[in-house]
Design an enzyme around this catalytic site. Structure first.
Site, PDB file in Angstrom:
ATOM      1  N   ARG A  72      -9.559   0.827   3.670  1.00  0.00           N
ATOM      2  CA  ARG A  72      -8.724   2.017   3.758  1.00  0.00           C
ATOM      3  C   ARG A  72      -9.320   2.990   4.773  1.00  0.00           C
ATOM      4  O   ARG A  72     -10.522   3.201   4.801  1.00  0.00           O
ATOM      5  CB  ARG A  72      -8.635   2.718   2.398  1.00  0.00           C
ATOM      6  CG  ARG A  72      -7.682   2.048   1.426  1.00  0.00           C
ATOM      7  CD  ARG A  72      -7.577   2.798   0.128  1.00  0.00           C
ATOM      8  NE  ARG A  72      -8.804   2.713  -0.646  1.00  0.00           N
ATOM      9  CZ  ARG A  72      -9.749   3.631  -0.693  1.00  0.00           C
ATOM     10  NH1 ARG A  72      -9.603   4.765  -0.032  1.00  0.00           N
ATOM     11  NH2 ARG A  72     -10.821   3.459  -1.422  1.00  0.00           N
ATOM     12  N   TYR A 200      -4.085  -3.583   6.710  1.00  0.00           N
ATOM     13  CA  TYR A 200      -4.972  -3.688   5.542  1.00  0.00           C
ATOM     14  C   TYR A 200      -4.231  -3.206   4.283  1.00  0.00           C
ATOM     15  O   TYR A 200      -3.570  -2.161   4.303  1.00  0.00           O
ATOM     16  CB  TYR A 200      -6.258  -2.871   5.750  1.00  0.00           C
ATOM     17  CG  TYR A 200      -7.056  -2.821   4.470  1.00  0.00           C
ATOM     18  CD1 TYR A 200      -7.721  -3.956   4.006  1.00  0.00           C
ATOM     19  CD2 TYR A 200      -7.066  -1.684   3.679  1.00  0.00           C
ATOM     20  CE1 TYR A 200      -8.386  -3.947   2.794  1.00  0.00           C
ATOM     21  CE2 TYR A 200      -7.732  -1.658   2.465  1.00  0.00           C
ATOM     22  CZ  TYR A 200      -8.388  -2.794   2.029  1.00  0.00           C
ATOM     23  OH  TYR A 200      -9.031  -2.790   0.820  1.00  0.00           O
ATOM     24  N   LYS A 209      -1.742   2.417  -3.346  1.00  0.00           N
ATOM     25  CA  LYS A 209      -2.430   3.708  -3.310  1.00  0.00           C
ATOM     26  C   LYS A 209      -1.489   4.834  -2.870  1.00  0.00           C
ATOM     27  O   LYS A 209      -1.562   5.947  -3.372  1.00  0.00           O
ATOM     28  CB  LYS A 209      -3.623   3.639  -2.348  1.00  0.00           C
ATOM     29  CG  LYS A 209      -4.625   2.555  -2.703  1.00  0.00           C
ATOM     30  CD  LYS A 209      -5.197   2.750  -4.075  1.00  0.00           C
ATOM     31  CE  LYS A 209      -6.301   1.756  -4.358  1.00  0.00           C
ATOM     32  NZ  LYS A 209      -6.861   1.923  -5.694  1.00  0.00           N
ATOM     33  N   HIS A 229      -6.244   6.505 -11.264  1.00  0.00           N
ATOM     34  CA  HIS A 229      -6.946   5.354 -10.696  1.00  0.00           C
ATOM     35  C   HIS A 229      -7.757   4.717 -11.834  1.00  0.00           C
ATOM     36  O   HIS A 229      -8.979   4.851 -11.873  1.00  0.00           O
ATOM     37  CB  HIS A 229      -7.856   5.860  -9.574  1.00  0.00           C
ATOM     38  CG  HIS A 229      -8.454   4.796  -8.719  1.00  0.00           C
ATOM     39  ND1 HIS A 229      -9.597   4.984  -7.981  1.00  0.00           N
ATOM     40  CD2 HIS A 229      -8.058   3.529  -8.466  1.00  0.00           C
ATOM     41  CE1 HIS A 229      -9.885   3.886  -7.313  1.00  0.00           C
ATOM     42  NE2 HIS A 229      -8.970   2.987  -7.591  1.00  0.00           N
ATOM     43  N   SER A 251     -13.634   2.976  -6.227  1.00  0.00           N
ATOM     44  CA  SER A 251     -13.363   1.634  -5.704  1.00  0.00           C
ATOM     45  C   SER A 251     -14.638   0.800  -5.677  1.00  0.00           C
ATOM     46  O   SER A 251     -15.715   1.301  -5.335  1.00  0.00           O
ATOM     47  CB  SER A 251     -12.824   1.742  -4.284  1.00  0.00           C
ATOM     48  OG  SER A 251     -11.778   2.666  -4.241  1.00  0.00           O
ATOM     49  N   CYS A 253     -16.468  -0.529  -8.034  1.00  0.00           N
ATOM     50  CA  CYS A 253     -17.509  -0.232  -9.030  1.00  0.00           C
ATOM     51  C   CYS A 253     -17.313  -1.045 -10.295  1.00  0.00           C
ATOM     52  O   CYS A 253     -17.821  -0.691 -11.360  1.00  0.00           O
ATOM     53  CB  CYS A 253     -17.504   1.249  -9.397  1.00  0.00           C
ATOM     54  SG  CYS A 253     -18.231   2.293  -8.144  1.00  0.00           S
ATOM     55  N   ASP A 278      -6.356  -1.365 -11.996  1.00  0.00           N
ATOM     56  CA  ASP A 278      -6.559  -0.365 -10.937  1.00  0.00           C
ATOM     57  C   ASP A 278      -5.807   0.945 -11.163  1.00  0.00           C
ATOM     58  O   ASP A 278      -6.327   1.993 -10.824  1.00  0.00           O
ATOM     59  CB  ASP A 278      -6.138  -0.971  -9.589  1.00  0.00           C
ATOM     60  CG  ASP A 278      -6.630  -0.175  -8.396  1.00  0.00           C
ATOM     61  OD1 ASP A 278      -7.784   0.308  -8.437  1.00  0.00           O
ATOM     62  OD2 ASP A 278      -5.872  -0.017  -7.424  1.00  0.00           O
ATOM     63  N   ARG A 369     -10.723  -9.500   0.101  1.00  0.00           N
ATOM     64  CA  ARG A 369      -9.903  -9.320  -1.099  1.00  0.00           C
ATOM     65  C   ARG A 369      -9.114 -10.568  -1.434  1.00  0.00           C
ATOM     66  O   ARG A 369      -8.984 -11.468  -0.609  1.00  0.00           O
ATOM     67  CB  ARG A 369      -8.891  -8.191  -0.834  1.00  0.00           C
ATOM     68  CG  ARG A 369      -9.504  -6.849  -0.483  1.00  0.00           C
ATOM     69  CD  ARG A 369      -9.702  -6.028  -1.695  1.00  0.00           C
ATOM     70  NE  ARG A 369     -10.374  -4.772  -1.437  1.00  0.00           N
ATOM     71  CZ  ARG A 369     -10.237  -3.702  -2.218  1.00  0.00           C
ATOM     72  NH1 ARG A 369      -9.443  -3.745  -3.261  1.00  0.00           N
ATOM     73  NH2 ARG A 369     -10.907  -2.596  -1.976  1.00  0.00           N
TER      74      ARG A 369
HETATM   75  C1  OXD Z   1      -9.401   0.636  -3.862  1.00  0.00           C
HETATM   76  C2  OXD Z   1      -8.562  -0.533  -4.197  1.00  0.00           C
HETATM   77  O1  OXD Z   1      -9.840   0.766  -2.713  1.00  0.00           O
HETATM   78  O2  OXD Z   1      -8.224  -0.674  -5.372  1.00  0.00           O
HETATM   79  O3  OXD Z   1      -9.629   1.448  -4.768  1.00  0.00           O
HETATM   80  O4  OXD Z   1      -8.202  -1.285  -3.296  1.00  0.00           O
HETATM   81 MN    MN Z   2      -8.662   1.051  -6.584  1.00  0.00          MN
END
Ligand code: OXD
Ligand code: MN
Length: 589
Positions: A72, A200, A209, A229, A251, A253, A278, A369
């Protein structure tokens, strides 16, 4: 052809976008399997996708994004509210007029020679009053195919829309993929997103998002709910009772791993059911309880580190129908990434398509991903599609903190819990471009995703919870990432986090002891199951105690963060800061 039932404003908007971007053809996505296969076969032909070994990875593909387009782009992400103050100090802001002026020339003719896909999608379960509609216009078949996995896409969405004109509009074009001409702009007052120059996921899969969090959080404030989130999980006890929890972590974690946790043998009879990994959309019901739905239908998760040890459910989920992005490719056409099971392959092709051998650079990009359907997850909750959502008993806030934050503690009440969320700090990860490993304040893990002034966001949190008092979820803070002097993690994490979830559950049920400390209620040594773990006394002490000096230093950082919001910061949170200061001083005396 557009379906006949559509409100004229839908077709008018599509026409307007087509006039601007001048595609060669327009395709209205119906969400069928056949359409998905056609999208895939086109991408296999032009090299956008590479087929993986069809025996071991049926219907699965590898996509490589442009090397400058792998995360991002927070610095190129803007909230374009009418008033700058409504975006607040933690967002980049551009006036709507400037944004339109800047981006219009970039969109002009950007789809020449390409197909414009009109992708209608539904966020949330079919038939739910909490679900919302969006339409993404994109010139990327990778985006259109990914949305088939990530959302309820096509006819099902248009049926939900009926003749209404109430949907979030998203215009996306790959443009020329140049970072100099890349922008992700949100116009919350118009429920509109314009994204150009990136393929992306986080920048280009607009429902995720951009809609579900940035525009969603704006809508949620206006309508009195929460767009967060957060993962959503159901914790089943040995008697078969399931209690739902939502958890916010920045993100990369471990949200996905926690949402799919498989307990170790020592935690017999316990089970985790996955509702979401998420994003949570949450509404207070008439009974005062908070109900959550997952607006998504798939997972777009980080590959490196995913293995049968860290997340067996995810490894099973991605066994088929999955699009991998920026992972390495082995000579027998299998995906590979650092931290996967087994030894590294003797050779592979790295995420950029170059020959790779162990010991050289990373084979997979750290933010590589996979996009995979939620319905394939063996732990998927039976209530995944429940239109009413699941009742949330506990909210967990957490970050990646080598020091300071103990393993788990409980807020004194909702207001203190909001303070815990508002002061969350975490070390940055590869999910976003920028420096990795520095501490940043990331309230509720929403700093990159809150579509409006975060001071107003905190006020909104305070307001919605205050209405519900007793029935509101209990709020906790967790940290799996504390390290010892040699830099290794003190807590084993992964499946062993079940022990922490059990303590949280027992607290919610009034069945576990805790000690009152200046920062909240911490487990007593006896109230949390540490049996059979190889933890030294010193580690246990560090995991379950408050480092008063470190917290006193934190106070200054929290204050500096709150000050950024000036007079807009809710007084209640300053009071919480004062109270924490006072409690820490008392303890020192
Ligand atoms: C993030 C995702 O970046 O979930 O939080 O992709
Ligand atoms: Mn996320």
């Amino acid at each position: 052809m557009p379906p006949a039932s559509l409100d004229n404003s839908v077709t008018a908007w599509v026409d307007e976008c087509a006039r601007l971007t001048r595609p060669e053809r327009i395709h209205w996505c119906d969400g069928s399997e056949e359409e998905y296969r056609r999208l895939v076969s086109g991408m296999l032909q032009d090299g956008t996708l590479l087929e993986l070994d069809p025996k071991r990875h049926p219907e699965s593909y590898l996509h490589r994004s442009h090397p400058s387009d792998v995360a991002r782009s927070e610095n190129l992400t803007f909230i374009c509210s009418d008033q700058k103050d409504d975006a607040g100090p933690t967002n980049n802001w551009m006036s709507p007029r400037d944004a339109i002026q800047k981006l219009t020339p970039l969109f002009e003719g950007s789809m020449k020679g390409r197909t414009l896909y009109v992708v209608p999608y539904l966020m949330g379960p079919v038939g739910s009053r909490y679900s919302r509609m969006g339409i993404e216009i994109t010139d990327s078949p990778y985006v259109a195919a990914s949305l088939k996995i990530m959302t309820r896409m096509g006819k099902v969405a248009l049926d939900h829309l009926g003749g209404s004109a109430d949907f979030v509009r998203g215009l996306h074009s790959l443009g020329d993929l140049s970072p100099d001409r890349r922008f992700v702009c949100h116009f919350p007052e118009q429920k509109l997103i314009w994204s150009i120059g990136s393929g992306y996921g986080g920048n280009a899969l607009l429902p995720k998002k951009c809609f579900a969090l940035r525009i969603g959080s704006w809508m949620a404030r206006q309508e009195g709910w929460l767009a967060e989130h957060m993962l959503i999980l159901g914790l089943e006890d040995p008697e078969g009772r399931v209690t739902y929890m939502a958890a916010a972590f920045p993100s990369a974690c471990g949200k996905t791993n926690l949402a799919m946790l498989v307990p170790p043998a020592s935690q017999k009879g316990w089970k985790v059911w996955t509702v979401g990994d998420d994003i949570a959309w949450m509404h207070f019901g008439k009974d005062g309880r908070l109900y959550a739905v997952n607006p998504e239908a798939g997972f777009f998760a980080v590959a490196p580190g995913t293995s049968t040890k860290s997340n067996p459910n995810m490894m099973a989920t991605i066994a088929k129908n999955t699009i991998f992005t920026n992972v390495a490719l082995t000579s027998d056409r299998r995906p590979w990434w650092e931290g996967m099971d087994g030894p590294a392959p003797a050779e592979a092709v790295d995420w950029q398509g170059n020959p790779w051998k162990p010991g050289s650079s990373k084979a997979a990009h750290p933010n590589s991903r996979f996009t995979t359907p939620a319905r394939q997850c063996p732990a998927l909750s039976a209530r995944f599609d429940d239109p009413e959502g699941v009742p949330i008993s506990a909210i967990l806030f957490g970050g990646r903190r080598a020091r300071v934050a103990p393993l788990v503690f409980e807020a004194f009440d909702w207001r203190h819990g909001v303070f815990l969320g508002a002061t969350m700090g975490s070390e940055t990860t590869a999910a976003s471009t920028g420096q990795v490993g520095v501490i940043r304040r990331d309230p509720m893990a929403m700093i990159p995703f809150c579509g409006y002034n975060m001071a107003d966001y905190f006020a909104h949190w305070l307001r919605v919870g205050a209405k519900s008092d007793e029935a509101a979820p209990t709020i906790f803070h967790v940290n799996w990432f504390q390290t010892g002097p040699d830099g290794s993690f003190l807590w084993p994490g992964f499946g062993e986090n079940m022990r922490v979830l059990r303590w949280i559950l027992a607290r919610c049920r009034g069945e576990a002891d805790a000690v009152r400390t200046p920062i909240g209620y911490l487990p007593t040594r006896e109230s949390i199951d540490l049996s059979g773990l190889d933890l030294s006394d010193d580690s246990v002490r560090k995991l379950l105690s408050v480092d008063r000096e470190a917290w006193t230093r934190e106070l200054a950082e929290m204050k500096a963060f709150f000050e950024r919001f000036g007079g807009r910061m809710p007084e209640e949170l300053w009071q919480e800061h004062d109270r924490l200061t006072h409690r820490l001083q008392l303890e020192a005396a």
